[in-house]
Design an enzyme around this catalytic site. Structure first.
Site, PDB file in Angstrom:
ATOM      1  N   ASP A  17       0.825  -1.203   0.000  1.00 38.38           N
ATOM      2  CA  ASP A  17       0.000   0.000   0.000  1.00 38.38           C
ATOM      3  C   ASP A  17       0.865   1.262   0.000  1.00 38.38           C
ATOM      4  O   ASP A  17       2.080   1.209   0.199  1.00 38.38           O
ATOM      5  CB  ASP A  17      -0.905   0.018   1.232  1.00 38.38           C
ATOM      6  CG  ASP A  17      -2.129  -0.874   1.076  1.00 38.38           C
ATOM      7  OD1 ASP A  17      -2.467  -1.222  -0.064  1.00 38.38           O
ATOM      8  OD2 ASP A  17      -2.736  -1.213   2.112  1.00 38.38           O
ATOM      9  N   TYR A  55       7.234  -9.480   7.126  1.00 42.88           N
ATOM     10  CA  TYR A  55       7.184  -8.030   7.282  1.00 42.88           C
ATOM     11  C   TYR A  55       7.793  -7.646   8.623  1.00 42.88           C
ATOM     12  O   TYR A  55       7.793  -8.436   9.577  1.00 42.88           O
ATOM     13  CB  TYR A  55       5.743  -7.516   7.245  1.00 42.88           C
ATOM     14  CG  TYR A  55       5.129  -7.435   5.872  1.00 42.88           C
ATOM     15  CD1 TYR A  55       5.117  -6.230   5.164  1.00 42.88           C
ATOM     16  CD2 TYR A  55       4.545  -8.548   5.278  1.00 42.88           C
ATOM     17  CE1 TYR A  55       4.540  -6.137   3.906  1.00 42.88           C
ATOM     18  CE2 TYR A  55       3.975  -8.461   4.012  1.00 42.88           C
ATOM     19  CZ  TYR A  55       3.976  -7.258   3.341  1.00 42.88           C
ATOM     20  OH  TYR A  55       3.414  -7.175   2.093  1.00 42.88           O
TER      21      TYR A  55
END
Length: 299
Positions: free
Chosen positions: A57, A134
């Site tokens: 994003d 992540y």
């Protein structure tokens, strides 16, 4: 000819990975660079589209991102043909392409193609991946705040209980329905295997969250971090987080934290001989629910 691109980027000035009209995106910059490299080649069709391991994003960074691109015979010939000159003539086509892409797409310094290689048989950047990892950085008032990392770290007021965050996060691992931590998408599954989720402080006292899964659904990572922060603040406890997960629906207890603290750190693939089988297995589970440009944004 399928080529694998290993790259990294600072997401601060990008509107995410996926190409969007009128917006600066990582995919858009790289595909524009490919178009320039291939422009003017006789018989070369329009430049191809990149397929990525995991779309990110707006504002999310990548230390290690993987994409692939399919070149037609004419496109590949244009890269290996006699038109290459100067210092690029002594390089392999893959290395020369990486340098051209960095010169064109990397002018601002916030995206770097680290390597271009010929992909093994059966490789698919998106479907062959076996897990993604992540990292999320939080500097609370117990941590040193480095202004050089301000676009890569969430600055949080107060002091968070890192041990409680770690305990609650570890309890979430396993194969579960993570609908409580995902923005719903019609027809998409929210069942994922969360392989690891932990929190620890580095030498500067910054809290680092490590989240690893076979795949992530939309907003899952930032929602998992939001739940951990709620635990660190003492607003909810570990049992409440597990209750939220078990209910499998969005909850006010789970906030989606800002993107800037999040970095795609690592993507893993199986051995070359297992790539095609892994891609077929993953595609059978997920292709109807997501677009061809890459997995739904996990962040």
């Amino acid at each position: 000819m399928r080529l694998r691109l290993d790259l990294g980027y600072d997401g601060s000035a990008f509107s995410g990975w996926a190409r969007q009209p009128g917006l600066r995106t990582v995919q858009g910059e790289l595909e524009s660079a490919l178009a320039t490299v291939l422009r003017g080649r006789d018989g070369v069709p329009d430049p191809p589209t990149l397929t990525v391991a995991g779309r990110t994003d707006a504002g999310v960074h990548a230390a290690h991102q993987v994409a692939h691109v399919d070149l037609s015979p004419a496109q590949w010939a244009s890269l290996v043909g006699p038109r290459r000159g100067g210092h690029l003539a002594a390089l392999t086509p893959e290395v020369a392409l990486a340098r051209r892409l960095n010169g064109l797409a990397g002018g601002a310094g916030d995206v770097v193609v680290r390597a271009v290689t010929r992909a093994p048989e059966g490789f698919d950047a998106r479907f062959s991946a076996i897990w993604r990892r992540y990292e999320y950085r939080i500097a609370d008032e117990a941590a040193e705040r480095d202004p050089r990392r301000r676009n890569h770290t969430l600055w949080h007021s107060g002091v968070l209980d890192g041990e409680a965050m770690d305990a609650a996060s570890r309890a979430l691992t396993g194969l579960h329905d993570f609908a409580a931590f995902c923005k719903p998408r019609p027809g998409s599954t929210t069942i994922r295997t969360l392989l690891d989720y932990s929190w620890s402080r580095n030498d500067e006292g910054v809290l680092i969250g490590h989240v690893r899964a076979d795949a992530f659904c939309h907003s899952m990572v930032r929602s998992l971090v939001g739940a951990a922060i709620a635990v660190g603040l003492g607003r909810i406890d570990a049992d409440r987080v597990q209750e939220v997960r078990a209910r499998a629906e969005r909850s006010n207890d789970v906030a989606v934290v800002p993107a800037k603290g999040l970095t795609l750190a690592e993507i893993a693939y199986p051995a070359d001989e297992e790539l095609a089988a892994r891609a077929a297995q993953t595609r059978a589970r997920r292709e109807p629910a997501t677009s061809a440009g890459g997995a739904s944004p996990a962040n």
